[in-house]
Design an enzyme around this catalytic site. Structure first.
Site, PDB file in Angstrom:
ATOM      1  N   ASP A 179       0.841  -1.191   0.000  1.00 24.43           N
ATOM      2  CA  ASP A 179       0.000   0.000   0.000  1.00 24.43           C
ATOM      3  C   ASP A 179       0.884   1.252   0.000  1.00 24.43           C
ATOM      4  O   ASP A 179       1.835   1.325  -0.781  1.00 24.43           O
ATOM      5  CB  ASP A 179      -0.963  -0.038   1.197  1.00 24.43           C
ATOM      6  CG  ASP A 179      -2.099   0.967   1.093  1.00 24.43           C
ATOM      7  OD1 ASP A 179      -3.072   0.690   0.369  1.00 24.43           O
ATOM      8  OD2 ASP A 179      -2.003   2.029   1.727  1.00 24.43           O
ATOM      9  N   TYR A 306      -3.096  11.119   1.347  1.00 32.73           N
ATOM     10  CA  TYR A 306      -3.578  10.962  -0.023  1.00 32.73           C
ATOM     11  C   TYR A 306      -3.500  12.290  -0.772  1.00 32.73           C
ATOM     12  O   TYR A 306      -3.047  12.336  -1.924  1.00 32.73           O
ATOM     13  CB  TYR A 306      -5.024  10.444  -0.009  1.00 32.73           C
ATOM     14  CG  TYR A 306      -5.127   8.972   0.306  1.00 32.73           C
ATOM     15  CD1 TYR A 306      -5.276   8.034  -0.711  1.00 32.73           C
ATOM     16  CD2 TYR A 306      -5.069   8.512   1.619  1.00 32.73           C
ATOM     17  CE1 TYR A 306      -5.374   6.681  -0.432  1.00 32.73           C
ATOM     18  CE2 TYR A 306      -5.159   7.161   1.911  1.00 32.73           C
ATOM     19  CZ  TYR A 306      -5.310   6.251   0.879  1.00 32.73           C
ATOM     20  OH  TYR A 306      -5.387   4.914   1.155  1.00 32.73           O
ATOM     21  N   HIS A 362      -4.711  -7.699  -0.174  1.00 33.94           N
ATOM     22  CA  HIS A 362      -3.986  -6.444   0.002  1.00 33.94           C
ATOM     23  C   HIS A 362      -3.262  -6.374   1.342  1.00 33.94           C
ATOM     24  O   HIS A 362      -2.194  -5.791   1.434  1.00 33.94           O
ATOM     25  CB  HIS A 362      -4.986  -5.291  -0.115  1.00 33.94           C
ATOM     26  CG  HIS A 362      -4.352  -3.942  -0.184  1.00 33.94           C
ATOM     27  ND1 HIS A 362      -3.620  -3.521  -1.276  1.00 33.94           N
ATOM     28  CD2 HIS A 362      -4.327  -2.910   0.693  1.00 33.94           C
ATOM     29  CE1 HIS A 362      -3.187  -2.286  -1.076  1.00 33.94           C
ATOM     30  NE2 HIS A 362      -3.599  -1.900   0.108  1.00 33.94           N
TER      31      HIS A 362
END
Length: 385
Positions: A179, A306, A362
């Protein structure tokens, strides 16, 4: 200097836990979705069951004791406090390994791989497979400090991690991540800081070229289809936090249930669980992770990573040159964004290991710890010389 590192002991005030209990006792629930199969987000009954366990059975003090037993420290780098786990192996010549989590992960994401990596002889390995582990919380996450100025993107994180490894006195080390942790690790691979000998990734962010799309094999076409489905169906959280993180910050800060549902959605959507994360993760594992966002009020600050990284991408984008640092890659079938060995070889100068697994998703360190440990060992084994 190691003298700049101080031990960190968690002891959350009981008043903070009482406040959480009070908030969980006063929930105003939404109506059920007309489609309660996960396509509109976490089903109401799933979050109600999670919160009921949180209220009646969950024990934060157990998690707190686990973290304290692992050995926590803090240090200041580039003007911000960095919280990290530092677990040294008893085996001579153990290789220092920096492991970086992502969102909505935490240092606890690695809980099942810590002992196999540090004590390999107790888990099917040899003393030559041993690692010293450094597992930091990224700025804005967990018990690290929260950035008060813009610019804390993955590149700045990578620079801080290189400084951390130097401060710990490690002149030879390797790095691993998935990630956002993969983005930080990939950036380190491009930076080639002093002492970095190799990297391992269980997620590789990339954009396929027009030629790669046109010439894709059937297997690669399936990978492209999965990536397209992720973008169309699962990536709403990313698009919101990449553009308006402060819009969601108020809910993440004020409501533990909003935070829990926001995080749970990722365990539901990108794990190898068929949309039923309780088949892969225990309620304790999910809530432990949520607590590392709730207690330090890190929901808002973590979301801003982000936005920061999107600004950096718009200004410079990802490096186009091959990664010069030796690298190993693990591709798990449940990962939404995957690449083939052929695509990997065009992006990495020296691929020391490439593995594809039929299970796992993930959150590889939680979902398939044995496979991840084996791949890390295989990746780094030739780099220990």
């Amino acid at each position: 200097m190691t003298s700049d590192i101080t031990p960190f002991i968690l002891d959350i005030p009981q008043s903070d836990l009482d406040d959480l209990t009070s908030r969980l006792d006063r929930i105003r629930w939404p109506d059920p979705s007309p489609i309660e199969d996960g396509r509109q987000g976490p089903p109401l009954h799933k979050i109600k069951a999670l919160v009921d366990y949180w209220r009646t059975s969950y024990d934060w003090r157990r998690c707190e004791a686990d973290l304290n037993a692992l050995g926590q420290s803090r240090t200041e780098i580039d003007g911000i406090g960095i919280h990290f786990l530092h677990i040294r192996s008893e085996h001579e010549d153990a290789m220092p390994l920096l492991m970086t989590h992502g969102w909505p992960g935490s240092v606890l994401e690695f809980r099942h791989v810590i002992d196999p990596l540090v004590n390999p002889t107790a888990h099917g390995g040899t003393a030559k497979d041993a690692f010293h582990l450094v597992i930091p919380s990224m700025p804005g996450f967990g018990f690290s400090g929260k950035p008060e100025v813009p610019g804390w993107n993955t590149s700045r994180n990578a620079g801080a991690w290189a400084a951390l490894m130097a401060r710990l006195g490690y002149d030879r080390w390797v790095a691993q991540g998935g990630d956002w942790g993969a983005m930080v690790t990939l950036t380190l691979g491009h930076m080639c800081p002093p002492g970095l000998k190799g990297i391992h990734l269980n997620f590789v962010p990339f954009q396929p070229t027009e030629a790669e799309v046109a010439q894709a094999s059937d297997e690669e076409k399936a990978m492209l289809a999965n990536a397209g489905r992720y973008d169309a169906e699962y990536s709403g959280y990313m698009k919101l936090m990449s553009t308006r993180p402060q819009s969601v910050a108020f809910g993440l800060s004020d409501s533990p249930v909003a935070l829990a549902a926001w995080i749970y959605a990722l365990f539901q959507d990108v794990s190898d669980s068929g949309g039923d994360p309780e088949t892969v993760f225990s309620h304790d594992e999910i809530i432990d992770d949520i607590m590392l966002y709730w207690l330090p009020n890190a929901g808002p600050s973590s979301a801003r990573l982000y936005w920061e990284s999107m600004q950096a991408m718009r200004q410079g984008g990802m490096p186009q040159a091959k990664v010069p640092t030796p690298a190993g890659i693990s591709m798990f079938a449940g990962e939404q964004i995957r690449l083939s060995r052929r695509w990997a070889e065009s992006r990495f100068d020296k691929l020391t290991h490439f593995a594809e697994h039929a299970s796992g998703g993930h959150f590889a360190a939680l979902e398939a710890p044995d496979l991840l440990v084996s791949d890390i060992r295989d990746t780094i084994r030739t780099l220990r010389l």
